[in-house]
Design a protein around this motif. Structure first.
Motif, mmCIF file in Angstrom:
data_model
loop_
_atom_site.group_PDB
_atom_site.id
_atom_site.type_symbol
_atom_site.label_atom_id
_atom_site.label_comp_id
_atom_site.label_asym_id
_atom_site.label_seq_id
_atom_site.Cartn_x
_atom_site.Cartn_y
_atom_site.Cartn_z
ATOM 1 N N ARG A 6 0.833 -1.217 0.000
ATOM 2 C CA ARG A 6 0.000 0.000 0.000
ATOM 3 C C ARG A 6 0.857 1.252 0.000
ATOM 4 N NH1 ARG A 6 -4.934 0.282 4.054
ATOM 5 N NH2 ARG A 6 -5.567 1.955 2.655
ATOM 6 N N ALA A 7 1.916 1.249 0.809
ATOM 7 C CA ALA A 7 2.796 2.416 0.885
ATOM 8 C C ALA A 7 3.491 2.660 -0.460
ATOM 9 C CB ALA A 7 3.829 2.217 1.991
ATOM 10 N N LEU A 8 3.934 1.591 -1.105
ATOM 11 C CA LEU A 8 4.599 1.742 -2.396
ATOM 12 C C LEU A 8 3.626 2.218 -3.470
ATOM 13 C CD1 LEU A 8 6.966 -1.339 -2.413
ATOM 14 C CD2 LEU A 8 7.590 1.071 -2.149
ATOM 15 N N ARG A 9 2.388 1.725 -3.446
ATOM 16 C CA ARG A 9 1.381 2.189 -4.396
ATOM 17 C C ARG A 9 1.075 3.668 -4.192
ATOM 18 N NH1 ARG A 9 -2.784 -2.902 -4.353
ATOM 19 N NH2 ARG A 9 -1.554 -4.192 -5.764
ATOM 20 N N PHE A 10 0.959 4.068 -2.924
ATOM 21 C CA PHE A 10 0.711 5.476 -2.635
ATOM 22 C C PHE A 10 1.876 6.330 -3.114
ATOM 23 C CE2 PHE A 10 1.329 9.161 0.092
ATOM 24 C CZ PHE A 10 0.152 9.839 -0.158
ATOM 25 N N LEU A 11 3.083 5.875 -2.854
ATOM 26 C CA LEU A 11 4.267 6.618 -3.280
ATOM 27 C C LEU A 11 4.302 6.743 -4.803
ATOM 28 C CD1 LEU A 11 6.903 8.016 -2.496
ATOM 29 C CD2 LEU A 11 8.016 5.784 -2.628
ATOM 30 N N HIS A 12 3.979 5.669 -5.499
ATOM 31 C CA HIS A 12 3.940 5.693 -6.964
ATOM 32 C C HIS A 12 2.891 6.685 -7.449
ATOM 33 C CE1 HIS A 12 2.752 4.176 -10.973
ATOM 34 N NE2 HIS A 12 4.062 4.078 -11.106
ATOM 35 N N TRP A 13 1.711 6.663 -6.859
ATOM 36 C CA TRP A 13 0.651 7.605 -7.226
ATOM 37 C C TRP A 13 1.097 9.040 -6.956
ATOM 38 C CZ3 TRP A 13 -1.748 11.014 -3.899
ATOM 39 C CH2 TRP A 13 -2.789 11.760 -4.455
#
Length: 64
Positions: free
Chosen positions: A7-14
């Protein structure tokens, strides 16, 4: 733990996509394909050039 990291990596990517402008281009291409099926989407270079031209001719919130 893995779900939290994903989730953290997806948020960072977004987040990085929003800041860099990549997301704006992706949204533009999606909208272009919906509204003009079969027509080629503009390249990123064309999109950025048109976007800069529009900002020059339609200043929104400049102080001077």
């Amino acid at each position: 733990m893995t779900k939290i990291l994903i989730r953290a990596l997806r948020f960072l990517h977004w987040y990085l996509g929003e800041i860099s402008g990549d997301a704006a281009y992706d949204r533009h291409v999606d909208r272009h394909r919906r509204e003009h099926p079969g027509a080629p989407a503009p390249s990123r270079r064309e999109y950025e050039r048109d976007r800069a031209r529009h900002r020059e001719h339609h200043p929104a919130s400049r102080c001077c």
